[in-house]
Design a protein around this motif. Structure first.
Motif, PDB file in Angstrom:
ATOM      1  N   MET A 128       0.848  -1.204   0.000  1.00  0.00           N
ATOM      2  CA  MET A 128       0.000   0.000   0.000  1.00  0.00           C
ATOM      3  C   MET A 128       0.883   1.254   0.000  1.00  0.00           C
TER       4      MET A 128
ATOM      5  N   HIS B 102      -9.772 -16.364  15.364  1.00  0.00           N
ATOM      6  CA  HIS B 102      -8.354 -16.640  15.113  1.00  0.00           C
ATOM      7  C   HIS B 102      -7.632 -17.156  16.362  1.00  0.00           C
TER       8      HIS B 102
ATOM      9  N   VAL C  80      -3.779  -8.322  17.564  1.00  0.00           N
ATOM     10  CA  VAL C  80      -4.082  -7.530  16.360  1.00  0.00           C
ATOM     11  C   VAL C  80      -5.031  -8.347  15.489  1.00  0.00           C
TER      12      VAL C  80
ATOM     13  N   THR D 244      -8.014  -8.046  12.149  1.00  0.00           N
ATOM     14  CA  THR D 244      -8.913  -7.416  11.173  1.00  0.00           C
ATOM     15  C   THR D 244      -9.974  -8.433  10.773  1.00  0.00           C
TER      16      THR D 244
ATOM     17  N   ARG E  71     -10.203  -7.431   5.315  1.00  0.00           N
ATOM     18  CA  ARG E  71      -8.762  -7.676   5.162  1.00  0.00           C
ATOM     19  C   ARG E  71      -8.204  -7.171   3.836  1.00  0.00           C
ATOM     20  N   LYS E  72      -6.889  -6.971   3.849  1.00  0.00           N
ATOM     21  CA  LYS E  72      -6.096  -6.583   2.669  1.00  0.00           C
ATOM     22  C   LYS E  72      -6.517  -5.239   2.092  1.00  0.00           C
ATOM     23  N   ARG E  73      -6.955  -4.372   2.961  1.00  0.00           N
ATOM     24  CA  ARG E  73      -7.251  -3.007   2.523  1.00  0.00           C
ATOM     25  C   ARG E  73      -6.384  -2.000   3.274  1.00  0.00           C
ATOM     26  N   GLY E  74      -5.368  -2.522   3.968  1.00  0.00           N
ATOM     27  CA  GLY E  74      -4.438  -1.614   4.648  1.00  0.00           C
ATOM     28  C   GLY E  74      -4.894  -1.184   6.032  1.00  0.00           C
TER      29      GLY E  74
ATOM     30  N   ALA F 195      -5.032  -2.867   9.060  1.00  0.00           N
ATOM     31  CA  ALA F 195      -4.163  -3.223  10.198  1.00  0.00           C
ATOM     32  C   ALA F 195      -2.891  -2.381  10.173  1.00  0.00           C
ATOM     33  N   ARG F 196      -2.330  -2.219   8.987  1.00  0.00           N
ATOM     34  CA  ARG F 196      -1.093  -1.424   8.915  1.00  0.00           C
ATOM     35  C   ARG F 196      -1.358   0.026   9.323  1.00  0.00           C
TER      36      ARG F 196
ATOM     37  N   VAL G 118       3.322 -13.990  12.266  1.00  0.00           N
ATOM     38  CA  VAL G 118       3.203 -13.297  10.977  1.00  0.00           C
ATOM     39  C   VAL G 118       4.527 -12.575  10.712  1.00  0.00           C
TER      40      VAL G 118
ATOM     41  N   PHE H 256       4.759  -8.639   7.919  1.00  0.00           N
ATOM     42  CA  PHE H 256       3.679  -7.757   8.322  1.00  0.00           C
ATOM     43  C   PHE H 256       4.139  -6.693   9.316  1.00  0.00           C
ATOM     44  N   TYR H 257       4.854  -7.107  10.356  1.00  0.00           N
ATOM     45  CA  TYR H 257       5.166  -6.162  11.425  1.00  0.00           C
ATOM     46  C   TYR H 257       6.408  -5.309  11.143  1.00  0.00           C
TER      47      TYR H 257
HETATM   48  C1  LIG Z   1      -2.681 -10.103  10.025  1.00  0.00           C
HETATM   49  C2  LIG Z   1      -3.909  -9.240   9.857  1.00  0.00           C
HETATM   50  C3  LIG Z   1      -4.146  -8.438  11.140  1.00  0.00           C
HETATM   51  C4  LIG Z   1      -3.676  -8.274   8.682  1.00  0.00           C
HETATM   52  O1  LIG Z   1      -4.790  -7.407   8.610  1.00  0.00           O
HETATM   53  P1  LIG Z   1      -5.103  -6.557   7.284  1.00  0.00           P
HETATM   54  O2  LIG Z   1      -5.954  -5.414   7.710  1.00  0.00           O
HETATM   55  O3  LIG Z   1      -5.587  -7.457   6.235  1.00  0.00           O
HETATM   56  O4  LIG Z   1      -3.634  -6.058   6.921  1.00  0.00           O
HETATM   57  P2  LIG Z   1      -3.258  -4.915   5.890  1.00  0.00           P
HETATM   58  O5  LIG Z   1      -4.284  -4.841   4.809  1.00  0.00           O
HETATM   59  O6  LIG Z   1      -2.975  -3.671   6.643  1.00  0.00           O
HETATM   60  O7  LIG Z   1      -1.928  -5.507   5.319  1.00  0.00           O
HETATM   61  C5  LIG Z   1      -0.724  -4.828   5.442  1.00  0.00           C
HETATM   62  C6  LIG Z   1       0.333  -5.605   4.710  1.00  0.00           C
HETATM   63  O8  LIG Z   1       0.619  -6.829   5.399  1.00  0.00           O
HETATM   64  C7  LIG Z   1       0.491  -7.914   4.511  1.00  0.00           C
HETATM   65  N1  LIG Z   1      -0.129  -8.983   5.265  1.00  0.00           N
HETATM   66  C8  LIG Z   1      -1.395  -9.028   5.695  1.00  0.00           C
HETATM   67  N2  LIG Z   1      -1.619 -10.180   6.360  1.00  0.00           N
HETATM   68  C9  LIG Z   1      -0.461 -10.858   6.338  1.00  0.00           C
HETATM   69  C10 LIG Z   1      -0.059 -12.111   6.831  1.00  0.00           C
HETATM   70  N3  LIG Z   1      -0.886 -12.927   7.499  1.00  0.00           N
HETATM   71  N4  LIG Z   1       1.231 -12.491   6.621  1.00  0.00           N
HETATM   72  C11 LIG Z   1       2.084 -11.707   5.951  1.00  0.00           C
HETATM   73  N5  LIG Z   1       1.742 -10.502   5.457  1.00  0.00           N
HETATM   74  C12 LIG Z   1       0.491 -10.087   5.636  1.00  0.00           C
HETATM   75  C13 LIG Z   1      -0.414  -7.431   3.400  1.00  0.00           C
HETATM   76  O9  LIG Z   1      -0.163  -8.141   2.210  1.00  0.00           O
HETATM   77  C14 LIG Z   1      -0.052  -5.979   3.301  1.00  0.00           C
HETATM   78  O10 LIG Z   1       1.123  -5.812   2.545  1.00  0.00           O
HETATM   79  P3  LIG Z   1       1.187  -4.709   1.363  1.00  0.00           P
HETATM   80  O11 LIG Z   1       0.832  -3.403   2.015  1.00  0.00           O
HETATM   81  O12 LIG Z   1       2.578  -4.794   0.902  1.00  0.00           O
HETATM   82  O13 LIG Z   1       0.145  -5.159   0.404  1.00  0.00           O
HETATM   83  C15 LIG Z   1      -5.181 -10.064   9.519  1.00  0.00           C
HETATM   84  O14 LIG Z   1      -4.865 -10.932   8.455  1.00  0.00           O
HETATM   85  C16 LIG Z   1      -5.692 -10.871  10.669  1.00  0.00           C
HETATM   86  O15 LIG Z   1      -6.473 -10.384  11.478  1.00  0.00           O
HETATM   87  N6  LIG Z   1      -5.259 -12.139  10.781  1.00  0.00           N
HETATM   88  C17 LIG Z   1      -5.675 -13.008  11.871  1.00  0.00           C
HETATM   89  C18 LIG Z   1      -5.098 -12.545  13.196  1.00  0.00           C
HETATM   90  C19 LIG Z   1      -3.599 -12.474  13.164  1.00  0.00           C
HETATM   91  O16 LIG Z   1      -2.889 -13.284  12.582  1.00  0.00           O
HETATM   92  N7  LIG Z   1      -3.085 -11.444  13.861  1.00  0.00           N
HETATM   93  C20 LIG Z   1      -1.695 -11.255  14.026  1.00  0.00           C
HETATM   94  C21 LIG Z   1      -1.295 -12.030  15.211  1.00  0.00           C
HETATM   95  S1  LIG Z   1       0.332 -11.668  15.717  1.00  0.00           S
END
Ligand SMILES: CC(C)(COP(=O)(O)OP(=O)(O)OC[C@H]1O[C@@H](n2cnc3c(N)ncnc32)[C@H](O)[C@@H]1OP(=O)(O)O)[C@@H](O)C(=O)NCCC(=O)NCCS
Length: 394
Positions: free
Chosen positions: A1, A34, A130, A132, A137-140, A142-143, A170, A174-175
Motif C-alpha cells: 500500500m 483466530h 491484532v 482485522t 482484510r487486505k485493505r491496509g 491493520a497497517r 506473521v 507484516f510487522y
Molecule cells: C494479520 C492481519 C491483522 C492483517 O490485517 P489486514 O488489515 O488485512 O492487513 P493490511 O491490509 O494492513 O496488510 C498490510 C500488509 O501486510 C500484509 N499482510 C497481511 N496479512 C499478512 C499475513 N498474514 N502475513 C504476511 N503478510 C500479511 C499485506 O499483504 C499488506 O502488505 P502490502 O501493504 O505490501 O500489500 C489479519 O490478516 C488478521 O487479522 N489475521 C488473523 C489474526 C492475526 O494473525 N493477527 C496477528 C497475530 S500476531
C-alpha cells in the motif's frame, strides 16, 4: 500500500481507545475466530474478562483500541481492525561520564573510572491481539492502525513510553514495515519421552543437589532477588561494552506470574476439565548449591508443552539440574516437550546435549519509539533483554 493511500485512510479513520461494553464485546467475539476458535463465546468472554481484569500494577490497564470511520467509535459494526495494549514496567541503562551524572531519573548507578551506568525506570508497551475481520482484510487497515498506534504511543506523556514489543508468527512481512522488526528468537526443545542429559565433566554432583519448590509462599522473594541480579547484570554488561550499548529489560514481577497462573487455572478448569492442582510453578536450588538459580514454568496442555517462563543460573551444572526437574515435571503432567526460549546457545548445548534452534512461531518484534523521554533526542538502537517466555502470552 502506498504512503498516499495510508495517508488517505488515516484522514478518514480514527483509532479509538474503547471502553464501550458492546464494542469491547464485539472485539473479543471477532478475534475468537483466530485466537480461540474452539472455545464457546461464553468461555472466551469469561477468559477475556479475567485477562482484562488482572492486576498488572498501579495504573496499568488492559487497553483495547479500535480502528473505525471517524465518529463511529461506539458502533460495534464499524470496527475495521482492533489491537490491545498494556504497559509493562521496564528498566533501561544510561551510560554517563561522572561529570555529567546529574539526572535524578537515574535511580542508582555503578561503575569504575569516569564511566558510570545508571538505570532508569521506563514504560514498555506490550501490543497484542491484532485482528482485522475477514471481510475487511487486505485493505491496509491493520497497517494503518499500527501506524496510528505508534504515533499515539510516541505522543503519550503520562506515562511516557520508551519501547514497545509484540510476539508474532506473521512476523517480518507484516510487522517489520509497520515498525516492529523481528529479532532472532531461539528455542531449546527437549523431548520428554526419550531425552538423555549428557554427563557433565566438571560438575558431577548435580544429581544430589537439593531443590525447593517455588510456590506462592516464596515467589516474591525469588522475584526480588531476580530483579536485583538483573539490575547488576545490565550495569555490568554495559560497563564491559564501555557504555557502547543501551540495554532495556522488562522487569520480572510476581504479579505477572500470578496472572499467567490465573489464566492457566482458568484454562484447566473451564476448557480442559483438568482437576489436578498446580502445586508449584518452578523450583530453585537451595542456598548451598546456588540459591539464586531457579526455573519457573507454565503448563500448555493443549500443545503438550511445558514452557519455561524464566530461568537464572550461574553454572551449566545448575542449568542442567533445573532442566532435569522441568523434564520430570512435564512427564508428571503427560506433556511431550519442554521448551526454553533464549538460552545462550553454548549453555543449552552443554547442559542439555541438544542445540538451540531458530524459533518458527511467536518471534519477538521490537518497536522502538525513536526518542529519549528525558532529553527528547533521537536514540540509537536499544538491545531489549526480553525475558521472552515470561512476557509472552497472558
Ligand atoms: C494479520 C492481519 C491483522 C492483517 O490485517 P489486514 O488489515 O488485512 O492487513 P493490511 O491490509 O494492513 O496488510 C498490510 C500488509 O501486510 C500484509 N499482510 C497481511 N496479512 C499478512 C499475513 N498474514 N502475513 C504476511 N503478510 C500479511 C499485506 O499483504 C499488506 O502488505 P502490502 O501493504 O505490501 O500489500 C489479519 O490478516 C488478521 O487479522 N489475521 C488473523 C489474526 C492475526 O494473525 N493477527 C496477528 C497475530 S500476531
Amino acid at each position: 500500500m502506498s504512503a498516499d493511500a495510508t495517508h488517505l485512510l488515516q484522514k478518514n479513520l480514527e483509532l479509538v481507545k474503547t471502553t464501550d461494553p458492546e464494542v469491547t464485546r464485539r472485539v473479543w467475539l471477532n478475534n475468537k475466530s483466530h485466537f480461540a476458535c474452539n472455545l464457546s463465546d461464553e468461555v472466551w468472554l469469561a477468559k477475556a474478562a479475567l485477562r482484562t481484569g488482572l492486576d498488572l500494577g498501579p495504573g496499568v490497564e488492559h487497553k483495547i483500541w479500535v480502528l473505525v470511520p471517524r465518529g463511529r467509535g461506539n458502533d460495534p459494526s464499524a470496527i475495521l481492525s482492533a489491537v490491545h495494549t498494556y504497559e509493562r514496567a521496564g528498566l533501561m541503562t544510561v551510560a554517563t561520564k561522572v561529570s555529567d551524572h546529574t539526572n535524578s531519573a537515574q535511580e542508582d548507578s555503578t561503575g569504575t573510572g569516569n564511566s558510570r551506568v545508571a538505570l532508569k525506570n521506563i514504560v514498555i508497551v506490550y501490543v497484542l491481539l491484532v485482528f482485522t475481520p475477514v471481510e475487511h482484510r487486505k485493505r491496509g487497515y491493520a497497517r494503518t492502525m499500527l501506524k496510528m498506534l505508534k504515533e499515539q504511543l510516541e505522543q503519550q506523556t503520562d506515562p511516557a513510553v520508551e519501547l514497545s514489543f509484540l510476539f508474532s508468527s506473521v512476523g517480518r512481512d507484516f510487522y517489520e514495515p509497520a515498525g516492529w522488526p523481528a529479532v532472532r528468537s531461539r528455542e531449546l526443545v527437549l523431548n520428554v519421552q526419550d531425552h538423555v542429559f549428557p554427563e557433565l565433566s566438571m560438575d558431577t554432583a548435580t544429581n544430589s543437589w537439593q531443590l525447593e519448590d517455588i510456590t506462592e509462599a516464596n515467589l516474591q522473594v525469588v522475584m526480588d532477588r531476580d530483579i536485583e541480579l538483573l539490575r547488576a547484570e545490565m550495569q555490568d554488561r554495559t560497563l564491559k561494552a564501555h557504555g557502547n550499548c543501551q540495554l532495556a529489560a522488562i522487569v520480572p514481577e510476581a504479579r505477572i506470574f500470578r496472572g499467567q497462573l490465573a489464566v492457566t487455572h482458568f484454562t484447566h478448569q473451564r476448557v480442559l476439565n483438568i482437576e489436578k492442582p498446580i502445586i508449584r510453578t518452578g523450583v530453585r536450588l537451595n542456598a548451598a548449591n546456588g540459591g539464586d538459580a531457579f526455573i519457573i514454568w507454565a503448563y500448555h496442555i493443549s500443545y503438550k508443552i511445558l514452557l519455561v517462563l524464566r530461568t537464572r543460573y550461574e553454572t551449566v551444572g545448575q542449568l542442567q539440574c533445573l532442566l532435569k526437574e522441568a523434564v520430570q515435571e512435564a512427564r508428571e503432567w503427560g506433556l511431550a516437550r519442554v521448551a526454553v526460549w533464549d538460552l545462550k546457545d553454548e549453555d543449552a548445548h552443554e547442559a542439555a546435549g541438544v542445540s538451540n534452534r531458530d524459533r518458527t512461531v511467536a518471534w519477538s518484534c521490537i518497536g522502538q519509539l525513536g526518542r529519549d523521554t528525558d532529553t527528547g533526542a533521537r536514540r540509537g538502537p536499544v538491545d531489549l533483554m526480553l525475558n521472552e517466555g515470561y512476557i509472552w502470552g497472558l
